[in-house]
Write an enzyme that holds these catalytic residues in place. Structure first.
Site, short mmCIF file in Angstrom:
data_model
loop_
_atom_site.label_atom_id
_atom_site.label_comp_id
_atom_site.label_asym_id
_atom_site.label_seq_id
_atom_site.Cartn_x
_atom_site.Cartn_y
_atom_site.Cartn_z
N GLU A 152 2.43 -14.43 -10.06
CA GLU A 152 1.04 -14.07 -10.30
C GLU A 152 0.67 -12.88 -9.43
OE1 GLU A 152 -1.12 -15.51 -12.52
OE2 GLU A 152 -1.91 -13.61 -11.83
N PHE A 268 -5.48 0.22 -1.57
CA PHE A 268 -5.04 -0.56 -0.40
C PHE A 268 -4.81 0.31 0.83
CE2 PHE A 268 -4.60 -5.09 -1.43
CZ PHE A 268 -5.18 -5.00 -2.69
N CYS A 279 -2.91 -15.39 0.84
CA CYS A 279 -1.64 -14.85 0.30
C CYS A 279 -0.86 -13.98 1.28
CB CYS A 279 -1.92 -14.07 -0.96
SG CYS A 279 -2.78 -15.06 -2.18
N LYS A 339 -12.92 -11.66 1.54
CA LYS A 339 -13.19 -10.40 0.85
C LYS A 339 -14.41 -10.63 -0.04
CE LYS A 339 -10.77 -9.65 -3.00
NZ LYS A 339 -9.67 -9.33 -3.90
C1 UGA Z 1 -3.41 -10.58 -3.09
C2 UGA Z 1 -2.73 -9.53 -3.97
O1 UGA Z 1 -3.51 -8.34 -4.01
C3 UGA Z 1 -2.54 -10.04 -5.39
O2 UGA Z 1 -1.80 -9.09 -6.17
C4 UGA Z 1 -1.75 -11.36 -5.34
O3 UGA Z 1 -1.61 -11.93 -6.61
C5 UGA Z 1 -2.49 -12.36 -4.43
O4 UGA Z 1 -2.64 -11.78 -3.12
C6 UGA Z 1 -1.67 -13.62 -4.37
O5 UGA Z 1 -0.54 -13.57 -3.89
O6 UGA Z 1 -2.12 -14.65 -4.89
P1 UGA Z 1 -5.95 -11.42 -2.75
O7 UGA Z 1 -5.42 -12.00 -1.47
O8 UGA Z 1 -6.73 -12.29 -3.67
O9 UGA Z 1 -4.72 -10.82 -3.62
O10 UGA Z 1 -6.90 -10.20 -2.41
P2 UGA Z 1 -6.68 -8.64 -2.06
O11 UGA Z 1 -7.62 -7.86 -2.88
O12 UGA Z 1 -5.26 -8.27 -2.13
O13 UGA Z 1 -7.17 -8.57 -0.53
C7 UGA Z 1 -6.45 -9.19 0.52
C8 UGA Z 1 -7.05 -8.81 1.85
O14 UGA Z 1 -6.75 -7.46 2.17
C9 UGA Z 1 -8.57 -8.93 1.92
O15 UGA Z 1 -8.94 -9.55 3.14
C10 UGA Z 1 -9.06 -7.50 1.87
O16 UGA Z 1 -10.28 -7.33 2.55
C11 UGA Z 1 -7.93 -6.78 2.60
N1 UGA Z 1 -7.79 -5.35 2.22
C12 UGA Z 1 -7.49 -5.00 0.94
C13 UGA Z 1 -7.95 -4.39 3.20
O17 UGA Z 1 -8.20 -4.68 4.38
N2 UGA Z 1 -7.80 -3.06 2.85
C14 UGA Z 1 -7.51 -2.68 1.59
O18 UGA Z 1 -7.38 -1.44 1.36
C15 UGA Z 1 -7.35 -3.67 0.61
#
Ligand code: UGA
Length: 449
Positions: A152, A268, A279, A339
Protein backbone atom coordinates in the site's frame (compact mmCIF):
# COMPACT_ATOMS: atom_id res chain seq x y z
CA UNK A 1 -15.19 -10.23 -7.96
CA UNK A 2 -15.88 -11.37 -4.42
CA UNK A 3 -13.37 -9.88 -2.01
CA UNK A 4 -12.75 -10.18 1.74
CA UNK A 5 -10.71 -7.65 3.66
CA UNK A 6 -9.37 -8.51 7.10
CA UNK A 7 -8.76 -5.47 9.27
CA UNK A 8 -10.69 -2.20 9.09
CA UNK A 9 -7.89 0.26 9.88
CA UNK A 10 -6.78 2.99 7.47
CA UNK A 11 -5.49 0.56 4.87
CA UNK A 12 -8.21 -2.11 5.12
CA UNK A 13 -11.15 0.25 5.18
CA UNK A 14 -9.84 2.43 2.36
CA UNK A 15 -9.01 -0.60 0.21
CA UNK A 16 -12.42 -2.15 0.91
CA UNK A 17 -14.29 1.06 0.17
CA UNK A 18 -12.35 1.70 -3.05
CA UNK A 19 -12.78 -1.87 -4.34
CA UNK A 20 -16.53 -1.71 -3.56
CA UNK A 21 -16.67 1.64 -5.36
CA UNK A 22 -15.02 -0.02 -8.38
CA UNK A 23 -17.87 -2.56 -8.43
CA UNK A 24 -16.53 -5.55 -6.47
CA UNK A 25 -18.51 -7.37 -3.76
CA UNK A 26 -16.53 -6.63 -0.60
CA UNK A 27 -16.86 -7.99 2.92
CA UNK A 28 -14.76 -6.31 5.61
CA UNK A 29 -13.93 -8.41 8.66
CA UNK A 30 -12.66 -7.14 11.98
CA UNK A 31 -12.46 -8.80 15.39
CA UNK A 32 -13.44 -5.50 17.08
CA UNK A 33 -17.20 -5.85 17.49
CA UNK A 34 -17.84 -2.20 18.35
CA UNK A 35 -16.00 -1.07 15.21
CA UNK A 36 -18.06 -3.34 12.98
CA UNK A 37 -21.29 -2.27 14.72
CA UNK A 38 -20.34 1.40 14.14
CA UNK A 39 -19.56 0.76 10.47
CA UNK A 40 -22.90 -0.97 10.03
CA UNK A 41 -24.61 2.11 11.48
CA UNK A 42 -22.77 4.19 8.88
CA UNK A 43 -20.25 5.65 11.35
CA UNK A 44 -16.61 5.84 10.24
CA UNK A 45 -14.14 5.01 13.01
CA UNK A 46 -11.31 7.17 11.58
CA UNK A 47 -11.05 10.69 10.26
CA UNK A 48 -10.19 10.44 6.58
CA UNK A 49 -11.49 12.96 4.04
CA UNK A 50 -14.14 11.52 1.66
CA UNK A 51 -14.12 8.05 3.20
CA UNK A 52 -17.65 8.44 4.58
CA UNK A 53 -18.98 9.60 1.20
CA UNK A 54 -17.22 6.78 -0.63
CA UNK A 55 -18.57 4.15 1.77
CA UNK A 56 -22.09 5.59 1.60
CA UNK A 57 -21.98 5.56 -2.21
CA UNK A 58 -20.65 1.99 -2.39
CA UNK A 59 -22.75 0.64 0.50
CA UNK A 60 -24.67 -1.80 -1.73
CA UNK A 61 -21.38 -3.61 -2.46
CA UNK A 62 -20.07 -3.54 1.11
CA UNK A 63 -20.67 -5.78 4.09
CA UNK A 64 -19.17 -5.63 7.56
CA UNK A 65 -18.81 -8.60 9.86
CA UNK A 66 -16.82 -10.07 12.75
CA UNK A 67 -17.36 -13.56 11.38
CA UNK A 68 -14.68 -15.04 9.12
CA UNK A 69 -17.16 -17.72 8.04
CA UNK A 70 -19.30 -15.01 6.46
CA UNK A 71 -16.46 -13.47 4.47
CA UNK A 72 -13.80 -15.99 3.50
CA UNK A 73 -15.47 -19.07 1.92
CA UNK A 74 -16.95 -17.10 -1.01
CA UNK A 75 -13.99 -14.78 -1.53
CA UNK A 76 -11.78 -15.09 -4.59
CA UNK A 77 -9.34 -12.59 -3.11
CA UNK A 78 -8.64 -12.15 0.61
CA UNK A 79 -6.67 -9.08 1.67
CA UNK A 80 -4.94 -9.22 5.04
CA UNK A 81 -4.72 -5.62 6.23
CA UNK A 82 -4.28 -6.04 9.97
CA UNK A 83 -2.03 -3.90 12.16
CA UNK A 84 1.65 -4.77 12.48
CA UNK A 85 2.60 -2.42 15.33
CA UNK A 86 6.15 -1.97 16.47
CA UNK A 87 7.22 -4.54 19.06
CA UNK A 88 9.83 -2.27 20.60
CA UNK A 89 12.76 -4.33 19.27
CA UNK A 90 12.57 -2.88 15.76
CA UNK A 91 10.85 -5.93 14.31
CA UNK A 92 7.07 -5.53 13.99
CA UNK A 93 4.65 -7.50 16.14
CA UNK A 94 3.10 -10.08 13.84
CA UNK A 95 0.54 -11.65 16.17
CA UNK A 96 -2.46 -10.18 14.31
CA UNK A 97 -1.07 -11.28 10.97
CA UNK A 98 -0.53 -14.76 12.33
CA UNK A 99 -4.05 -15.15 13.69
CA UNK A 100 -5.57 -13.69 10.51
CA UNK A 101 -3.58 -16.14 8.35
CA UNK A 102 -4.70 -19.10 10.46
CA UNK A 103 -8.34 -18.00 10.40
CA UNK A 104 -8.24 -17.54 6.62
CA UNK A 105 -6.79 -21.04 6.23
CA UNK A 106 -9.57 -22.52 8.37
CA UNK A 107 -12.32 -20.87 6.34
CA UNK A 108 -11.05 -21.10 2.74
CA UNK A 109 -13.73 -22.05 0.20
CA UNK A 110 -13.64 -24.95 -2.27
CA UNK A 111 -12.04 -22.93 -5.02
CA UNK A 112 -8.80 -21.12 -5.80
CA UNK A 113 -8.25 -18.11 -3.49
CA UNK A 114 -5.57 -15.45 -3.69
CA UNK A 115 -4.46 -14.31 -0.24
CA UNK A 116 -2.88 -10.88 -0.35
CA UNK A 117 -0.60 -9.32 2.22
CA UNK A 118 -1.64 -5.68 2.25
CA UNK A 119 -0.22 -4.93 5.69
CA UNK A 120 3.39 -3.79 5.70
CA UNK A 121 5.02 -7.06 6.64
CA UNK A 122 8.68 -8.01 7.02
CA UNK A 123 10.41 -9.36 3.97
CA UNK A 124 9.74 -13.09 3.81
CA UNK A 125 6.28 -12.84 5.36
CA UNK A 126 4.60 -14.01 2.17
CA UNK A 127 6.21 -17.42 2.61
CA UNK A 128 5.40 -17.42 6.31
CA UNK A 129 1.73 -16.60 5.73
CA UNK A 130 1.64 -19.33 3.09
CA UNK A 131 2.91 -21.90 5.59
CA UNK A 132 0.42 -20.80 8.28
CA UNK A 133 -2.49 -21.06 5.85
CA UNK A 134 -1.27 -24.46 4.64
CA UNK A 135 -1.15 -25.74 8.24
CA UNK A 136 -4.67 -24.47 8.88
CA UNK A 137 -5.99 -25.97 5.64
CA UNK A 138 -4.58 -29.35 6.64
CA UNK A 139 -5.85 -32.33 4.72
CA UNK A 140 -8.34 -30.59 2.43
CA UNK A 141 -6.80 -30.63 -1.07
CA UNK A 142 -9.77 -28.80 -2.64
CA UNK A 143 -8.76 -25.64 -0.74
CA UNK A 144 -6.30 -24.17 -3.25
CA UNK A 145 -4.63 -20.84 -2.66
CA UNK A 146 -1.57 -18.73 -3.30
CA UNK A 147 -0.11 -15.79 -1.45
CA UNK A 148 0.69 -12.43 -3.02
CA UNK A 149 2.04 -9.13 -1.79
CA UNK A 150 0.28 -5.93 -2.83
CA UNK A 151 1.88 -3.15 -0.84
CA UNK A 152 0.00 0.00 0.00
CA UNK A 153 1.31 3.47 -0.83
CA UNK A 154 -1.58 5.61 0.41
CA UNK A 155 -0.99 8.56 2.71
CA UNK A 156 -3.37 9.27 5.54
CA UNK A 157 -5.36 12.39 4.78
CA UNK A 158 -5.32 11.66 1.02
CA UNK A 159 -5.94 7.93 1.21
CA UNK A 160 -8.81 7.75 -1.30
CA UNK A 161 -7.08 9.93 -3.87
CA UNK A 162 -3.85 7.93 -3.51
CA UNK A 163 -5.73 4.67 -4.00
CA UNK A 164 -7.93 5.62 -6.96
CA UNK A 165 -5.22 7.61 -8.74
CA UNK A 166 -2.20 5.63 -7.61
CA UNK A 167 1.28 6.32 -9.01
CA UNK A 168 1.57 2.55 -9.49
CA UNK A 169 0.15 -0.77 -8.37
CA UNK A 170 2.68 -3.37 -7.24
CA UNK A 171 1.73 -7.05 -7.33
CA UNK A 172 4.27 -9.55 -6.07
CA UNK A 173 3.66 -13.25 -6.39
CA UNK A 174 5.54 -16.34 -7.44
CA UNK A 175 2.40 -17.77 -9.13
CA UNK A 176 1.21 -16.57 -12.49
CA UNK A 177 -2.46 -17.35 -11.84
CA UNK A 178 -2.49 -15.16 -8.72
CA UNK A 179 -1.07 -12.27 -10.75
CA UNK A 180 -3.84 -12.73 -13.34
CA UNK A 181 -6.56 -12.68 -10.66
CA UNK A 182 -5.18 -9.47 -9.14
CA UNK A 183 -4.82 -7.90 -12.56
CA UNK A 184 -8.52 -8.55 -13.18
CA UNK A 185 -9.38 -7.10 -9.76
CA UNK A 186 -7.43 -3.90 -10.37
CA UNK A 187 -8.23 -3.53 -14.06
CA UNK A 188 -10.76 -0.64 -13.69
CA UNK A 189 -8.18 1.23 -11.62
CA UNK A 190 -5.22 0.39 -13.87
CA UNK A 191 -7.10 1.45 -16.99
CA UNK A 192 -8.94 4.28 -15.19
CA UNK A 193 -12.26 3.20 -16.69
CA UNK A 194 -14.37 4.05 -13.62
CA UNK A 195 -16.51 7.16 -13.29
CA UNK A 196 -14.62 9.36 -10.79
CA UNK A 197 -16.51 10.38 -7.65
CA UNK A 198 -17.70 14.01 -7.97
CA UNK A 199 -15.65 15.09 -4.94
CA UNK A 200 -12.39 13.60 -6.29
CA UNK A 201 -12.03 14.30 -10.00
CA UNK A 202 -9.40 12.37 -11.93
CA UNK A 203 -6.16 14.32 -12.51
CA UNK A 204 -6.20 15.55 -16.11
CA UNK A 205 -2.96 13.92 -17.14
CA UNK A 206 -3.76 10.46 -15.72
CA UNK A 207 -4.67 7.99 -18.48
CA UNK A 208 -3.58 4.74 -16.82
CA UNK A 209 -1.84 3.50 -13.69
CA UNK A 210 1.34 1.44 -14.24
CA UNK A 211 1.37 -2.11 -12.92
CA UNK A 212 4.62 -3.51 -11.54
CA UNK A 213 4.50 -7.27 -11.47
CA UNK A 214 7.23 -8.89 -9.37
CA UNK A 215 8.11 -11.88 -7.25
CA UNK A 216 6.99 -11.87 -3.62
CA UNK A 217 10.24 -10.71 -2.00
CA UNK A 218 10.72 -7.82 -4.45
CA UNK A 219 7.23 -6.45 -3.76
CA UNK A 220 7.89 -6.64 -0.02
CA UNK A 221 11.21 -4.83 -0.44
CA UNK A 222 9.63 -2.18 -2.69
CA UNK A 223 7.33 -1.17 0.17
CA UNK A 224 10.14 -0.77 2.69
CA UNK A 225 12.45 0.96 0.23
CA UNK A 226 9.75 3.47 -0.77
CA UNK A 227 9.04 4.48 2.82
CA UNK A 228 12.73 4.55 3.75
CA UNK A 229 13.54 6.73 0.75
CA UNK A 230 10.74 9.19 1.53
CA UNK A 231 11.85 9.30 5.17
CA UNK A 232 15.45 9.99 4.22
CA UNK A 233 14.39 12.69 1.76
CA UNK A 234 12.77 14.49 4.69
CA UNK A 235 15.76 13.90 6.97
CA UNK A 236 18.11 15.07 4.24
CA UNK A 237 16.35 18.41 3.89
CA UNK A 238 16.27 18.74 7.67
CA UNK A 239 20.01 18.11 7.85
CA UNK A 240 20.59 20.73 5.16
CA UNK A 241 18.26 22.95 7.21
CA UNK A 242 20.74 22.85 10.10
CA UNK A 243 23.45 24.12 7.76
CA UNK A 244 21.07 26.72 6.31
CA UNK A 245 20.42 28.05 9.79
CA UNK A 246 24.14 28.46 10.49
CA UNK A 247 25.01 30.17 7.20
CA UNK A 248 21.86 32.30 7.04
CA UNK A 249 20.33 30.55 4.01
CA UNK A 250 16.59 30.08 3.45
CA UNK A 251 15.78 26.34 3.50
CA UNK A 252 12.51 26.81 1.61
CA UNK A 253 14.39 28.40 -1.29
CA UNK A 254 17.07 25.73 -1.09
CA UNK A 255 14.42 22.98 -1.26
CA UNK A 256 12.80 24.67 -4.24
CA UNK A 257 16.14 25.13 -5.94
CA UNK A 258 17.09 21.47 -5.68
CA UNK A 259 13.56 20.08 -6.08
CA UNK A 260 13.07 21.55 -9.54
CA UNK A 261 15.79 19.21 -10.74
CA UNK A 262 13.55 16.41 -12.01
CA UNK A 263 16.09 13.84 -10.87
CA UNK A 264 15.48 15.02 -7.29
CA UNK A 265 11.81 16.09 -7.40
CA UNK A 266 10.21 18.71 -5.19
CA UNK A 267 7.99 16.51 -2.99
CA UNK A 268 8.87 15.45 0.55
CA UNK A 269 11.38 18.24 0.88
CA UNK A 270 9.37 20.21 3.41
CA UNK A 271 11.80 20.92 6.25
CA UNK A 272 10.61 21.08 9.85
CA UNK A 273 9.95 18.88 12.84
CA UNK A 274 10.26 15.78 10.69
CA UNK A 275 8.15 12.73 10.19
CA UNK A 276 5.71 11.11 12.55
CA UNK A 277 2.96 8.58 12.00
CA UNK A 278 2.70 4.84 12.09
CA UNK A 279 4.76 4.13 8.98
CA UNK A 280 8.12 5.80 8.53
CA UNK A 281 9.40 5.16 12.05
CA UNK A 282 8.17 1.58 12.19
CA UNK A 283 9.21 0.67 8.65
CA UNK A 284 12.70 2.13 8.83
CA UNK A 285 13.21 0.27 12.13
CA UNK A 286 11.96 -2.96 10.55
CA UNK A 287 14.22 -2.53 7.54
CA UNK A 288 17.27 -2.04 9.77
CA UNK A 289 16.19 -5.06 11.82
CA UNK A 290 15.72 -7.30 8.75
CA UNK A 291 19.07 -6.21 7.30
CA UNK A 292 20.81 -6.99 10.59
CA UNK A 293 19.49 -10.58 10.41
CA UNK A 294 21.67 -10.89 7.31
CA UNK A 295 24.65 -9.19 8.93
CA UNK A 296 24.01 -5.93 7.07
CA UNK A 297 24.29 -2.49 8.57
CA UNK A 298 22.13 0.30 7.11
CA UNK A 299 24.01 3.51 7.97
CA UNK A 300 21.94 5.76 5.68
CA UNK A 301 18.59 4.62 7.07
CA UNK A 302 19.92 4.76 10.64
CA UNK A 303 21.14 8.32 10.08
CA UNK A 304 17.74 9.35 8.72
CA UNK A 305 16.16 8.04 11.92
CA UNK A 306 18.66 9.84 14.11
CA UNK A 307 18.16 13.17 12.35
CA UNK A 308 14.41 12.80 12.74
CA UNK A 309 14.80 12.16 16.46
CA UNK A 310 17.00 15.23 16.84
CA UNK A 311 14.51 17.58 15.16
CA UNK A 312 12.07 17.09 18.05
CA UNK A 313 14.77 17.88 20.55
CA UNK A 314 15.69 20.99 18.61
CA UNK A 315 12.18 22.37 19.21
CA UNK A 316 12.71 22.23 22.96
CA UNK A 317 16.28 23.55 22.67
CA UNK A 318 15.07 26.53 20.60
CA UNK A 319 12.43 27.39 23.18
CA UNK A 320 14.95 27.03 25.97
CA UNK A 321 17.42 29.28 24.19
CA UNK A 322 14.76 31.89 23.53
CA UNK A 323 12.98 31.86 26.91
CA UNK A 324 16.06 30.92 29.01
CA UNK A 325 13.87 29.28 31.62
CA UNK A 326 11.11 26.81 30.77
CA UNK A 327 9.93 26.14 34.32
CA UNK A 328 6.56 27.79 34.83
CA UNK A 329 6.36 29.01 31.23
CA UNK A 330 3.20 28.43 29.25
CA UNK A 331 3.84 26.91 25.83
CA UNK A 332 1.02 26.47 23.32
CA UNK A 333 1.12 23.65 20.78
CA UNK A 334 -0.90 24.13 17.61
CA UNK A 335 -1.69 20.69 16.22
CA UNK A 336 -1.50 17.21 17.71
CA UNK A 337 -2.10 14.88 14.74
CA UNK A 338 1.10 13.69 13.05
CA UNK A 339 0.08 15.56 9.90
CA UNK A 340 -2.92 17.61 8.74
CA UNK A 341 -6.19 15.99 7.62
CA UNK A 342 -5.98 13.04 9.95
CA UNK A 343 -6.74 12.41 13.62
CA UNK A 344 -3.95 9.84 13.88
CA UNK A 345 -1.65 10.43 16.86
CA UNK A 346 0.69 7.47 16.40
CA UNK A 347 4.26 8.71 16.81
CA UNK A 348 2.96 12.26 16.54
CA UNK A 349 5.78 14.75 17.23
CA UNK A 350 3.39 16.83 19.36
CA UNK A 351 3.12 14.10 21.99
CA UNK A 352 6.86 13.78 22.42
CA UNK A 353 7.40 17.54 22.40
CA UNK A 354 4.68 17.99 25.04
CA UNK A 355 6.30 15.32 27.18
CA UNK A 356 9.75 16.92 26.94
CA UNK A 357 8.34 20.35 27.82
CA UNK A 358 6.47 18.97 30.82
CA UNK A 359 9.66 17.25 32.01
CA UNK A 360 11.32 20.65 32.01
CA UNK A 361 8.57 22.14 34.13
CA UNK A 362 6.68 24.05 31.44
CA UNK A 363 2.90 24.21 31.25
CA UNK A 364 1.60 22.98 27.96
CA UNK A 365 -1.64 23.99 26.25
CA UNK A 366 -2.75 22.08 23.18
CA UNK A 367 -5.29 22.22 20.38
CA UNK A 368 -6.04 20.25 17.23
CA UNK A 369 -8.96 20.78 14.84
CA UNK A 370 -9.95 17.07 14.73
CA UNK A 371 -7.74 15.00 17.04
CA UNK A 372 -8.80 16.40 20.46
CA UNK A 373 -11.23 13.62 21.39
CA UNK A 374 -8.80 10.94 20.32
CA UNK A 375 -5.98 12.68 22.17
CA UNK A 376 -7.97 12.74 25.41
CA UNK A 377 -8.86 9.07 24.98
CA UNK A 378 -5.36 7.88 24.11
CA UNK A 379 -3.21 10.14 26.32
CA UNK A 380 -5.10 10.71 29.58
CA UNK A 381 -1.73 10.61 31.42
CA UNK A 382 -0.28 13.66 29.69
CA UNK A 383 -0.75 16.62 32.04
CA UNK A 384 -1.49 19.26 29.40
CA UNK A 385 -4.39 21.68 29.12
CA UNK A 386 -6.70 20.80 26.25
CA UNK A 387 -8.06 24.00 24.67
CA UNK A 388 -11.10 24.42 22.47
CA UNK A 389 -9.39 26.72 19.97
CA UNK A 390 -6.05 28.12 18.83
CA UNK A 391 -7.08 31.42 20.44
CA UNK A 392 -7.45 29.68 23.79
CA UNK A 393 -4.02 28.05 23.38
CA UNK A 394 -2.42 31.46 22.82
CA UNK A 395 -4.01 33.15 25.85
CA UNK A 396 -1.21 34.16 28.28
CA UNK A 397 1.25 31.87 26.48
CA UNK A 398 4.98 32.62 26.45
CA UNK A 399 5.38 31.01 23.04
CA UNK A 400 3.39 29.14 20.41
CA UNK A 401 4.71 26.20 18.42
CA UNK A 402 3.15 25.24 15.09
CA UNK A 403 3.46 21.46 15.23
CA UNK A 404 0.93 20.42 12.56
CA UNK A 405 0.33 22.69 9.58
CA UNK A 406 -3.49 22.50 9.50
CA UNK A 407 -4.72 25.07 6.98
CA UNK A 408 -6.89 26.78 9.62
CA UNK A 409 -3.72 27.63 11.60
CA UNK A 410 -2.17 29.29 8.57
CA UNK A 411 -5.17 31.64 8.40
CA UNK A 412 -5.30 32.67 12.07
CA UNK A 413 -5.88 36.25 13.18
CA UNK A 414 -2.30 36.64 14.36
CA UNK A 415 -2.71 40.27 15.49
CA UNK A 416 -5.38 39.28 18.00
CA UNK A 417 -3.38 36.27 19.09
CA UNK A 418 -0.28 38.37 19.72
CA UNK A 419 -2.27 40.79 21.87
CA UNK A 420 -3.38 38.01 24.22
CA UNK A 421 0.01 36.34 24.68
CA UNK A 422 2.48 37.06 27.45
CA UNK A 423 5.22 37.24 24.85
CA UNK A 424 4.44 37.08 21.14
CA UNK A 425 6.86 34.35 20.07
CA UNK A 426 6.03 31.73 17.45
CA UNK A 427 8.17 28.74 16.59
CA UNK A 428 7.13 27.58 13.14
CA UNK A 429 7.90 23.87 13.34
CA UNK A 430 6.77 23.24 9.75
CA UNK A 431 8.14 26.29 7.91
CA UNK A 432 4.56 26.84 6.87
CA UNK A 433 3.67 30.27 8.23
CA UNK A 434 3.91 33.59 6.41
CA UNK A 435 6.93 35.10 8.10
CA UNK A 436 6.47 38.76 7.00
CA UNK A 437 2.81 38.60 8.02
CA UNK A 438 3.74 37.33 11.48
CA UNK A 439 6.36 40.03 11.84
CA UNK A 440 3.72 42.64 10.94
CA UNK A 441 1.45 41.14 13.61
CA UNK A 442 4.20 41.78 16.15
CA UNK A 443 5.56 38.26 16.47
CA UNK A 444 9.12 37.22 16.99
CA UNK A 445 9.36 34.43 14.40
CA UNK A 446 11.54 31.37 14.96
CA UNK A 447 11.97 28.25 12.87
CA UNK A 448 14.14 25.16 12.84
CA UNK A 449 15.98 26.35 9.75
C1 UGA B 1 3.49 7.27 4.35
C2 UGA B 1 3.84 7.21 2.87
O1 UGA B 1 3.89 8.52 2.32
C3 UGA B 1 2.81 6.39 2.09
O2 UGA B 1 3.21 6.26 0.73
C4 UGA B 1 2.72 5.00 2.73
O3 UGA B 1 1.73 4.21 2.11
C5 UGA B 1 2.38 5.14 4.22
O4 UGA B 1 3.39 5.94 4.86
C6 UGA B 1 2.34 3.75 4.82
O5 UGA B 1 3.36 3.08 4.81
O6 UGA B 1 1.25 3.31 5.21
P1 UGA B 1 1.76 8.70 5.85
O7 UGA B 1 2.63 8.26 6.99
O8 UGA B 1 0.29 8.49 5.94
O9 UGA B 1 2.24 7.95 4.49
O10 UGA B 1 1.96 10.25 5.61
P2 UGA B 1 3.04 11.16 4.83
O11 UGA B 1 2.31 12.13 4.01
O12 UGA B 1 4.04 10.32 4.14
O13 UGA B 1 3.75 11.94 6.04
C7 UGA B 1 4.58 11.28 6.99
C8 UGA B 1 5.23 12.30 7.90
O14 UGA B 1 6.25 13.01 7.20
C9 UGA B 1 4.28 13.36 8.45
O15 UGA B 1 4.55 13.54 9.83
C10 UGA B 1 4.62 14.61 7.67
O16 UGA B 1 4.38 15.78 8.40
C11 UGA B 1 6.11 14.40 7.43
N1 UGA B 1 6.62 15.11 6.22
C12 UGA B 1 6.15 14.80 4.98
C13 UGA B 1 7.60 16.08 6.38
O17 UGA B 1 8.06 16.37 7.49
N2 UGA B 1 8.08 16.72 5.26
C14 UGA B 1 7.64 16.43 4.02
O18 UGA B 1 8.14 17.05 3.04
C15 UGA B 1 6.65 15.45 3.87
Amino acid sequence: MNVAIIGTGYVGLTTGACLAFLGHEVTCVDVAEEKIAALERGEIPIYEPHLAELIAGARANLQFTTDYAQAIPEAQVVFIAVGTPSSGTGAPNLQYLESAARAVGQHLGRHYTVIVNKSTVPIGSGNWVGSLVRDAVGDRPDRRFSVASNPEFLREGTAIYDTLYADRVVIGTDEEHAAEVLYTLYRPLLEQTFQPPPYLPRPEDLAAVPLISTDLASAELIKYSANAFLALKISFINEIGCVAEKVGADITQVAKGIGLDTRIGNRFLQAGIGWGGSCFGKDTAALVSTASEYGLDMPIVKAAREINRRQRERIVEKLLHELKILKGRSIGLLGLAFKPNTDDLREAPAIEIARKLLERGARVRVHDPVAMARFQREHPDLAVTACESATAVARDADALVLVTEWSEYLELDWETLASTMRSAIVLDGRNALDRPRLARAGFRYLSLA
